[in-house]
Design a protein around this motif. Sequence first.
Motif, PDB file in Angstrom:
ATOM      1  N   MET A 118       0.824  -1.211   0.000  1.00 25.65           N
ATOM      2  CA  MET A 118       0.000   0.000   0.000  1.00 25.65           C
ATOM      3  C   MET A 118       0.859   1.264   0.000  1.00 25.65           C
ATOM      4  O   MET A 118       0.581   2.218  -0.726  1.00 25.65           O
ATOM      5  CB  MET A 118      -0.944   0.008   1.209  1.00 25.65           C
ATOM      6  N   VAL A 119       1.922   1.280   0.806  1.00 21.91           N
ATOM      7  CA  VAL A 119       2.830   2.438   0.839  1.00 21.91           C
ATOM      8  C   VAL A 119       3.495   2.614  -0.522  1.00 21.91           C
ATOM      9  O   VAL A 119       3.581   3.732  -1.051  1.00 21.91           O
ATOM     10  CB  VAL A 119       3.890   2.280   1.947  1.00 21.91           C
ATOM     11  N   SER A 120       3.942   1.520  -1.120  1.00 22.48           N
ATOM     12  CA  SER A 120       4.603   1.581  -2.424  1.00 22.48           C
ATOM     13  C   SER A 120       3.653   2.078  -3.509  1.00 22.48           C
ATOM     14  O   SER A 120       4.026   2.916  -4.337  1.00 22.48           O
ATOM     15  CB  SER A 120       5.155   0.204  -2.809  1.00 22.48           C
ATOM     16  N   LEU A 121       2.432   1.553  -3.503  1.00 21.27           N
ATOM     17  CA  LEU A 121       1.456   1.981  -4.508  1.00 21.27           C
ATOM     18  C   LEU A 121       1.067   3.446  -4.311  1.00 21.27           C
ATOM     19  O   LEU A 121       0.910   4.190  -5.287  1.00 21.27           O
ATOM     20  CB  LEU A 121       0.223   1.076  -4.464  1.00 21.27           C
ATOM     21  N   ALA A 122       0.929   3.874  -3.053  1.00 20.99           N
ATOM     22  CA  ALA A 122       0.620   5.286  -2.781  1.00 20.99           C
ATOM     23  C   ALA A 122       1.752   6.184  -3.286  1.00 20.99           C
ATOM     24  O   ALA A 122       1.503   7.238  -3.892  1.00 20.99           O
ATOM     25  CB  ALA A 122       0.398   5.500  -1.284  1.00 20.99           C
ATOM     26  N   ALA A 123       2.986   5.761  -3.070  1.00 19.63           N
ATOM     27  CA  ALA A 123       4.134   6.534  -3.568  1.00 19.63           C
ATOM     28  C   ALA A 123       4.108   6.608  -5.091  1.00 19.63           C
ATOM     29  O   ALA A 123       4.420   7.655  -5.681  1.00 19.63           O
ATOM     30  CB  ALA A 123       5.436   5.899  -3.091  1.00 19.63           C
ATOM     31  N   GLY A 124       3.722   5.513  -5.737  1.00 22.75           N
ATOM     32  CA  GLY A 124       3.632   5.508  -7.194  1.00 22.75           C
ATOM     33  C   GLY A 124       2.594   6.485  -7.711  1.00 22.75           C
ATOM     34  O   GLY A 124       2.824   7.204  -8.690  1.00 22.75           O
ATOM     35  N   ASP A 184       9.339   8.154  -0.003  1.00 27.37           N
ATOM     36  CA  ASP A 184      10.439   7.283  -0.433  1.00 27.37           C
ATOM     37  C   ASP A 184      11.402   7.022   0.722  1.00 27.37           C
ATOM     38  O   ASP A 184      11.810   5.893   0.978  1.00 27.37           O
ATOM     39  CB  ASP A 184      11.209   7.907  -1.599  1.00 27.37           C
ATOM     40  N   ARG A 185      11.775   8.091   1.411  1.00 25.69           N
ATOM     41  CA  ARG A 185      12.726   7.974   2.526  1.00 25.69           C
ATOM     42  C   ARG A 185      12.147   7.078   3.630  1.00 25.69           C
ATOM     43  O   ARG A 185      12.831   6.197   4.157  1.00 25.69           O
ATOM     44  CB  ARG A 185      13.045   9.361   3.072  1.00 25.69           C
ATOM     45  N   PHE A 186      10.898   7.306   3.956  1.00 28.06           N
ATOM     46  CA  PHE A 186      10.232   6.491   4.976  1.00 28.06           C
ATOM     47  C   PHE A 186      10.174   5.028   4.549  1.00 28.06           C
ATOM     48  O   PHE A 186      10.510   4.119   5.315  1.00 28.06           O
ATOM     49  CB  PHE A 186       8.818   7.034   5.217  1.00 28.06           C
ATOM     50  N   VAL A 209       6.278   0.863  -7.166  1.00 31.90           N
ATOM     51  CA  VAL A 209       6.107   2.286  -7.496  1.00 31.90           C
ATOM     52  C   VAL A 209       5.916   2.459  -8.999  1.00 31.90           C
ATOM     53  O   VAL A 209       5.006   3.148  -9.449  1.00 31.90           O
ATOM     54  CB  VAL A 209       7.300   3.128  -6.982  1.00 31.90           C
ATOM     55  N   PHE A 210       6.781   1.825  -9.799  1.00 28.99           N
ATOM     56  CA  PHE A 210       6.655   1.937 -11.255  1.00 28.99           C
ATOM     57  C   PHE A 210       5.338   1.329 -11.742  1.00 28.99           C
ATOM     58  O   PHE A 210       4.712   1.851 -12.664  1.00 28.99           O
ATOM     59  CB  PHE A 210       7.828   1.254 -11.962  1.00 28.99           C
ATOM     60  N   LEU A 211       4.923   0.238 -11.125  1.00 32.30           N
ATOM     61  CA  LEU A 211       3.671  -0.405 -11.488  1.00 32.30           C
ATOM     62  C   LEU A 211       2.490   0.544 -11.213  1.00 32.30           C
ATOM     63  O   LEU A 211       1.603   0.719 -12.066  1.00 32.30           O
ATOM     64  CB  LEU A 211       3.496  -1.706 -10.708  1.00 32.30           C
ATOM     65  N   ALA A 212       2.496   1.185 -10.062  1.00 34.63           N
ATOM     66  CA  ALA A 212       1.417   2.113  -9.718  1.00 34.63           C
ATOM     67  C   ALA A 212       1.449   3.352 -10.587  1.00 34.63           C
ATOM     68  O   ALA A 212       0.397   3.850 -11.019  1.00 34.63           O
ATOM     69  CB  ALA A 212       1.517   2.505  -8.235  1.00 34.63           C
ATOM     70  N   THR A 213       2.645   3.858 -10.860  1.00 35.77           N
ATOM     71  CA  THR A 213       2.781   5.051 -11.694  1.00 35.77           C
ATOM     72  C   THR A 213       2.213   4.798 -13.079  1.00 35.77           C
ATOM     73  O   THR A 213       1.494   5.635 -13.638  1.00 35.77           O
ATOM     74  CB  THR A 213       4.268   5.469 -11.800  1.00 35.77           C
TER      75      THR A 213
END
Length: 197
Positions: free
Chosen positions: A63-69, A174-176, A190-194
């Motif tokens: 979820m964090v990764s997808l939100a970042a994306g 990203d840092r978190f 991240v790339f997948l979500a972007t």
Amino acid sequence: MPWYGYALISTLTIAAVGILQKKTLEEEHSLEYATIFSTAKLILFGLVFGFATDWSLTAGEVMVSLAAGVINALAFLHVAKAMRRIELSTVMPVLSLEPALVAIMALLTLGETLTINQVIGMVLTLLGTYVLELRRHSDELHGWTAPFRRLFRDAGGRYAMWGLFFFTLGSVIDRFALQRIAVLSYMGYVFLATTSF
């Protein structure tokens, strides 16, 4: 190679990419450009690192990764819209404020510290951006708030400011996240979500 050699190469590369983006966005719609660019990054990542990426993250990490994306996609799209509407010489100084804003946001949210040299650097960056914008638009608007009013008056300026906000937020996330998630796993999601967004 000394550190300033890498810094110079990085600066020249960023400038060249900015010019190529501006030229492309004169002919292409910003949403189409952002979609193709994001898709190309995902394909390249998959070809180079896909086999080495551990895709088995916890639900929270995903979820964090997808939100970042999604935030990165919003940042890139807003900057593309800004580049399409206003001069590159206005967009790039605004985006140069990102490191200072990231440092302040990391101080407030992640408990990171700032040295006096970092504070001086942030002030000089802000002052440099301000002087560039003040000089460029001194004939249109008057007063010390002229650069800010100019940015918020134009749609392109507002897009640049939103892009700056989303890039700053994305960098803090990203840092978190990278303190908890492996780099390749995080980048893959991240790339997948972007691309999907």
